[in-house]
Scaffold this motif. Sequence first.
Motif, PDB file in Angstrom:
ATOM      1  N   THR A  65      26.824 135.936  72.510  1.00 20.22           N
ATOM      2  CA  THR A  65      26.246 134.982  71.563  1.00 20.22           C
ATOM      3  C   THR A  65      27.098 133.717  71.487  1.00 20.22           C
ATOM      4  O   THR A  65      26.575 132.601  71.430  1.00 20.22           O
ATOM      5  CB  THR A  65      26.087 135.629  70.179  1.00 20.22           C
ATOM      6  N   ARG A  66      28.416 133.889  71.517  1.00 17.08           N
ATOM      7  CA  ARG A  66      29.297 132.713  71.506  1.00 17.08           C
ATOM      8  C   ARG A  66      29.087 131.869  72.759  1.00 17.08           C
ATOM      9  O   ARG A  66      28.974 130.641  72.684  1.00 17.08           O
ATOM     10  CB  ARG A  66      30.751 133.138  71.387  1.00 17.08           C
ATOM     11  N   VAL A  67      29.032 132.517  73.932  1.00 15.74           N
ATOM     12  CA  VAL A  67      28.808 131.785  75.180  1.00 15.74           C
ATOM     13  C   VAL A  67      27.454 131.084  75.136  1.00 15.74           C
ATOM     14  O   VAL A  67      27.332 129.911  75.515  1.00 15.74           O
ATOM     15  CB  VAL A  67      28.925 132.735  76.399  1.00 15.74           C
ATOM     16  N   PHE A  68      26.421 131.773  74.660  1.00 19.74           N
ATOM     17  CA  PHE A  68      25.080 131.199  74.523  1.00 19.74           C
ATOM     18  C   PHE A  68      25.124 129.949  73.639  1.00 19.74           C
ATOM     19  O   PHE A  68      24.543 128.916  73.972  1.00 19.74           O
ATOM     20  CB  PHE A  68      24.148 132.255  73.924  1.00 19.74           C
ATOM     21  N   THR A  69      25.838 130.045  72.530  1.00 18.69           N
ATOM     22  CA  THR A  69      25.911 128.927  71.583  1.00 18.69           C
ATOM     23  C   THR A  69      26.703 127.760  72.163  1.00 18.69           C
ATOM     24  O   THR A  69      26.234 126.617  72.169  1.00 18.69           O
ATOM     25  CB  THR A  69      26.548 129.393  70.259  1.00 18.69           C
ATOM     26  N   GLU A  70      27.905 128.044  72.661  1.00 16.75           N
ATOM     27  CA  GLU A  70      28.782 126.962  73.123  1.00 16.75           C
ATOM     28  C   GLU A  70      28.342 126.349  74.452  1.00 16.75           C
ATOM     29  O   GLU A  70      28.445 125.141  74.638  1.00 16.75           O
ATOM     30  CB  GLU A  70      30.222 127.469  73.260  1.00 16.75           C
ATOM     31  N   GLY A 105      22.904 135.033  81.597  1.00 19.98           N
ATOM     32  CA  GLY A 105      21.735 134.285  82.031  1.00 19.98           C
ATOM     33  C   GLY A 105      20.720 134.240  80.908  1.00 19.98           C
ATOM     34  O   GLY A 105      20.659 135.155  80.079  1.00 19.98           O
ATOM     35  N   VAL A 106      19.942 133.177  80.870  1.00 10.97           N
ATOM     36  CA  VAL A 106      18.940 132.992  79.821  1.00 10.97           C
ATOM     37  C   VAL A 106      17.619 132.601  80.469  1.00 10.97           C
ATOM     38  O   VAL A 106      17.586 131.784  81.394  1.00 10.97           O
ATOM     39  CB  VAL A 106      19.374 131.885  78.825  1.00 10.97           C
ATOM     40  N   GLU A 107      16.550 133.213  79.958  1.00 10.75           N
ATOM     41  CA  GLU A 107      15.193 132.820  80.356  1.00 10.75           C
ATOM     42  C   GLU A 107      14.409 132.522  79.090  1.00 10.75           C
ATOM     43  O   GLU A 107      14.432 133.309  78.139  1.00 10.75           O
ATOM     44  CB  GLU A 107      14.498 133.925  81.139  1.00 10.75           C
ATOM     45  N   ILE A 108      13.715 131.391  79.079  1.00 10.49           N
ATOM     46  CA  ILE A 108      12.834 131.096  77.949  1.00 10.49           C
ATOM     47  C   ILE A 108      11.576 131.926  78.142  1.00 10.49           C
ATOM     48  O   ILE A 108      10.861 131.782  79.134  1.00 10.49           O
ATOM     49  CB  ILE A 108      12.516 129.591  77.867  1.00 10.49           C
ATOM     50  N   GLN A 109      11.343 132.841  77.202  1.00  7.46           N
ATOM     51  CA  GLN A 109      10.230 133.787  77.319  1.00  7.46           C
ATOM     52  C   GLN A 109       8.932 133.244  76.733  1.00  7.46           C
ATOM     53  O   GLN A 109       7.879 133.424  77.322  1.00  7.46           O
ATOM     54  CB  GLN A 109      10.578 135.085  76.597  1.00  7.46           C
ATOM     55  N   ALA A 110       9.025 132.643  75.552  1.00  9.95           N
ATOM     56  CA  ALA A 110       7.807 132.213  74.867  1.00  9.95           C
ATOM     57  C   ALA A 110       8.174 131.186  73.811  1.00  9.95           C
ATOM     58  O   ALA A 110       9.335 131.068  73.408  1.00  9.95           O
ATOM     59  CB  ALA A 110       7.127 133.412  74.205  1.00  9.95           C
ATOM     60  N   VAL A 123      11.309 129.657  69.561  1.00 10.69           N
ATOM     61  CA  VAL A 123      11.526 129.841  70.997  1.00 10.69           C
ATOM     62  C   VAL A 123      12.223 131.176  71.172  1.00 10.69           C
ATOM     63  O   VAL A 123      13.213 131.464  70.500  1.00 10.69           O
ATOM     64  CB  VAL A 123      12.367 128.697  71.610  1.00 10.69           C
ATOM     65  N   ASP A 124      11.676 132.002  72.058  1.00 11.11           N
ATOM     66  CA  ASP A 124      12.257 133.304  72.370  1.00 11.11           C
ATOM     67  C   ASP A 124      13.054 133.184  73.664  1.00 11.11           C
ATOM     68  O   ASP A 124      12.512 132.812  74.708  1.00 11.11           O
ATOM     69  CB  ASP A 124      11.168 134.366  72.544  1.00 11.11           C
ATOM     70  N   PHE A 125      14.344 133.508  73.567  1.00 13.00           N
ATOM     71  CA  PHE A 125      15.255 133.457  74.703  1.00 13.00           C
ATOM     72  C   PHE A 125      15.596 134.880  75.129  1.00 13.00           C
ATOM     73  O   PHE A 125      16.154 135.642  74.346  1.00 13.00           O
ATOM     74  CB  PHE A 125      16.564 132.752  74.317  1.00 13.00           C
ATOM     75  N   LYS A 126      15.268 135.250  76.361  1.00 10.01           N
ATOM     76  CA  LYS A 126      15.723 136.536  76.893  1.00 10.01           C
ATOM     77  C   LYS A 126      17.117 136.300  77.446  1.00 10.01           C
ATOM     78  O   LYS A 126      17.318 135.464  78.336  1.00 10.01           O
ATOM     79  CB  LYS A 126      14.817 137.059  77.995  1.00 10.01           C
ATOM     80  N   ARG A 127      18.086 137.032  76.900  1.00 11.21           N
ATOM     81  CA  ARG A 127      19.474 136.889  77.332  1.00 11.21           C
ATOM     82  C   ARG A 127      19.872 138.138  78.118  1.00 11.21           C
ATOM     83  O   ARG A 127      19.631 139.255  77.671  1.00 11.21           O
ATOM     84  CB  ARG A 127      20.395 136.689  76.136  1.00 11.21           C
ATOM     85  N   THR A 128      20.471 137.920  79.284  1.00 12.50           N
ATOM     86  CA  THR A 128      20.919 139.025  80.120  1.00 12.50           C
ATOM     87  C   THR A 128      22.385 138.822  80.468  1.00 12.50           C
ATOM     88  O   THR A 128      22.757 137.775  81.008  1.00 12.50           O
ATOM     89  CB  THR A 128      20.103 139.094  81.427  1.00 12.50           C
ATOM     90  N   ASP A 133      28.089 142.664  90.160  1.00  9.68           N
ATOM     91  CA  ASP A 133      27.085 143.094  91.132  1.00  9.68           C
ATOM     92  C   ASP A 133      25.677 142.622  90.753  1.00  9.68           C
ATOM     93  O   ASP A 133      24.712 142.966  91.431  1.00  9.68           O
ATOM     94  CB  ASP A 133      27.089 144.622  91.252  1.00  9.68           C
ATOM     95  N   GLY A 134      25.569 141.856  89.652  1.00  7.88           N
ATOM     96  CA  GLY A 134      24.276 141.357  89.210  1.00  7.88           C
ATOM     97  C   GLY A 134      23.463 142.358  88.414  1.00  7.88           C
ATOM     98  O   GLY A 134      22.300 142.120  88.113  1.00  7.88           O
ATOM     99  N   GLU A 135      24.077 143.499  88.081  1.00  9.60           N
ATOM    100  CA  GLU A 135      23.363 144.526  87.314  1.00  9.60           C
ATOM    101  C   GLU A 135      23.475 144.227  85.826  1.00  9.60           C
ATOM    102  O   GLU A 135      24.565 143.915  85.336  1.00  9.60           O
ATOM    103  CB  GLU A 135      23.975 145.901  87.599  1.00  9.60           C
ATOM    104  N   PRO A 136      22.376 144.347  85.089  1.00  7.71           N
ATOM    105  CA  PRO A 136      22.446 144.082  83.658  1.00  7.71           C
ATOM    106  C   PRO A 136      23.311 145.106  82.923  1.00  7.71           C
ATOM    107  O   PRO A 136      23.207 146.308  83.181  1.00  7.71           O
ATOM    108  CB  PRO A 136      20.997 144.192  83.178  1.00  7.71           C
ATOM    109  N   VAL A 137      24.164 144.618  82.050  1.00  7.17           N
ATOM    110  CA  VAL A 137      24.917 145.500  81.161  1.00  7.17           C
ATOM    111  C   VAL A 137      24.379 145.403  79.742  1.00  7.17           C
ATOM    112  O   VAL A 137      24.523 146.322  78.950  1.00  7.17           O
ATOM    113  CB  VAL A 137      26.442 145.225  81.194  1.00  7.17           C
ATOM    114  N   MET A 138      23.733 144.269  79.413  1.00  4.68           N
ATOM    115  CA  MET A 138      23.136 144.085  78.089  1.00  4.68           C
ATOM    116  C   MET A 138      21.987 143.089  78.203  1.00  4.68           C
ATOM    117  O   MET A 138      22.070 142.125  78.959  1.00  4.68           O
ATOM    118  CB  MET A 138      24.174 143.522  77.102  1.00  4.68           C
ATOM    119  N   THR A 139      20.917 143.362  77.469  1.00  3.32           N
ATOM    120  CA  THR A 139      19.810 142.412  77.364  1.00  3.32           C
ATOM    121  C   THR A 139      19.361 142.351  75.915  1.00  3.32           C
ATOM    122  O   THR A 139      19.520 143.307  75.158  1.00  3.32           O
ATOM    123  CB  THR A 139      18.603 142.813  78.249  1.00  3.32           C
TER     124      THR A 139
END
Length: 151
Positions: A65-70, A105-110, A123-128, A133-139
Amino acid sequence: MVQYYEDLEPGAEFEVGTFTLRKDEIVEFAERFDPQPFHMDEQAASESMFGQLIASGLHTLCVATRVFTEEYLQAEDNVAIMGGVGIDQLRWHQPVAPGQDLTLGVEIQAKSDEDCHPDGGYVDFKRTVANADGEPVMTDLSRGIIEKRSA
């Protein structure tokens, strides 16, 4: 240049930033907020189902969340966020070990402006958060109110 509600398009994707959780940070966070043995004690963690010390999922969420914000909302091309509304569909897919490099990574969903503040829209942001290795650890799906240009 500020990005307003009208500028954000569903389907747009961004690599926002990277972070690493150090062992001392993991233990300190756990001692304060999530005091489970596999987050604080290496011996106990080695005997857990994880087999090693791991970060609290809440710690991963907080740092993401901090990285997303900053690095996204308040970056050079910042987003005119008025506030957050909530987080849905939060999932921890894999444990995070100390020293793992993670990428947000962030994707604008809707987006929608129905039943929203008159000066903004949802705005809905899908955060991954993904490992090296590119595998999701949290979404999660984070909803914010973004100011309209006309406000």
